[in-house]
Write a protein that holds these residues in place. Structure first.
Motif, PDB file in Angstrom:
ATOM      1  N   ALA A  70      -1.992  -9.842 -56.802  1.00 43.32           N
ATOM      2  CA  ALA A  70      -1.700 -11.265 -56.624  1.00 43.32           C
ATOM      3  C   ALA A  70      -1.879 -11.605 -55.142  1.00 43.32           C
ATOM      4  CB  ALA A  70      -0.275 -11.561 -57.068  1.00 43.32           C
ATOM      5  N   ALA A  71      -2.433 -12.788 -54.878  1.00 40.47           N
ATOM      6  CA  ALA A  71      -2.669 -13.204 -53.497  1.00 40.47           C
ATOM      7  C   ALA A  71      -2.108 -14.599 -53.281  1.00 40.47           C
ATOM      8  CB  ALA A  71      -4.168 -13.193 -53.202  1.00 40.47           C
ATOM      9  N   ASP A  72      -1.760 -14.876 -52.010  1.00 39.15           N
ATOM     10  CA  ASP A  72      -1.283 -16.216 -51.684  1.00 39.15           C
ATOM     11  C   ASP A  72      -2.481 -17.135 -51.442  1.00 39.15           C
ATOM     12  OD1 ASP A  72      -2.245 -15.648 -49.120  1.00 39.15           O
ATOM     13  OD2 ASP A  72      -0.259 -15.345 -48.251  1.00 39.15           O
ATOM     14  N   ALA A  73      -2.233 -18.373 -51.017  1.00 41.32           N
ATOM     15  CA  ALA A  73      -3.292 -19.367 -50.836  1.00 41.32           C
ATOM     16  C   ALA A  73      -4.341 -18.925 -49.823  1.00 41.32           C
ATOM     17  CB  ALA A  73      -2.683 -20.704 -50.403  1.00 41.32           C
ATOM     18  N   GLU A  74      -3.938 -18.112 -48.835  1.00 43.61           N
ATOM     19  CA  GLU A  74      -4.903 -17.625 -47.840  1.00 43.61           C
ATOM     20  C   GLU A  74      -5.577 -16.316 -48.243  1.00 43.61           C
ATOM     21  OE1 GLU A  74      -1.726 -18.546 -45.599  1.00 43.61           O
ATOM     22  OE2 GLU A  74      -2.536 -20.482 -46.182  1.00 43.61           O
ATOM     23  N   ARG A  76      -3.988 -13.455 -48.893  1.00 41.89           N
ATOM     24  CA  ARG A  76      -3.238 -12.257 -48.502  1.00 41.89           C
ATOM     25  C   ARG A  76      -2.525 -11.695 -49.734  1.00 41.89           C
ATOM     26  NH1 ARG A  76      -1.563 -15.782 -43.856  1.00 41.89           N
ATOM     27  NH2 ARG A  76      -0.019 -16.458 -45.369  1.00 41.89           N
ATOM     28  N   THR A  78       0.165 -10.393 -52.158  1.00 40.34           N
ATOM     29  CA  THR A  78       1.608 -10.644 -52.241  1.00 40.34           C
ATOM     30  C   THR A  78       2.290  -9.679 -53.204  1.00 40.34           C
ATOM     31  OG1 THR A  78       1.289 -12.246 -54.004  1.00 40.34           O
ATOM     32  CG2 THR A  78       1.328 -13.102 -51.751  1.00 40.34           C
ATOM     33  N   GLU A  81       0.734  -8.196 -60.393  1.00 43.18           N
ATOM     34  CA  GLU A  81       1.227  -8.837 -61.599  1.00 43.18           C
ATOM     35  C   GLU A  81       0.408  -8.313 -62.772  1.00 43.18           C
ATOM     36  OE1 GLU A  81      -1.189 -13.014 -61.557  1.00 43.18           O
ATOM     37  OE2 GLU A  81       0.493 -12.858 -60.172  1.00 43.18           O
TER      38      GLU A  81
END
Length: 86
Positions: A70-74, A76, A78, A81
């Motif tokens: 899972a990655a954040d909006a940028e 990266r 996180t 999942e």
């Protein structure tokens, strides 16, 4: 037998995915040649069906274990999942 709703012979249930797939490929090859007696065709078709069901189960189990990052909006990471296999 391993499951009342969908019986798979114990020897098939003990096979790895690769073993079951290899035997299934041999069965398909024999049936495609068309030089198998009717009774034998029915017997090997039934075994092939059990092998296919076993391979399907093993693939579903593997999919459920696979996770994606899972990655954040940028972008990266996180965490992880479950893979959405739906």
């Amino acid at each position: 037998m391993t499951d009342r709703a969908d019986p798979i012979p114990d020897d098939v249930a003990a096979m790895s995915f690769e073993e079951a797939l290899a035997e299934l490929e041999k069965i398909v090859g024999r049936l495609e040649k068309g030089n198998v007696a009717l009774e034998e065709s029915i017997a090997i078709y039934t075994r092939g069906d059990a092998l296919k069901k076993h391979c399907d189960r093993l693939l579903r189990q593997a999919e459920m274990r696979v996770e994606k990052i899972a990655a954040d909006a940028e972008g990266r990471p996180t965490g992880v999942e479950p893979l959405d296999v739906g």
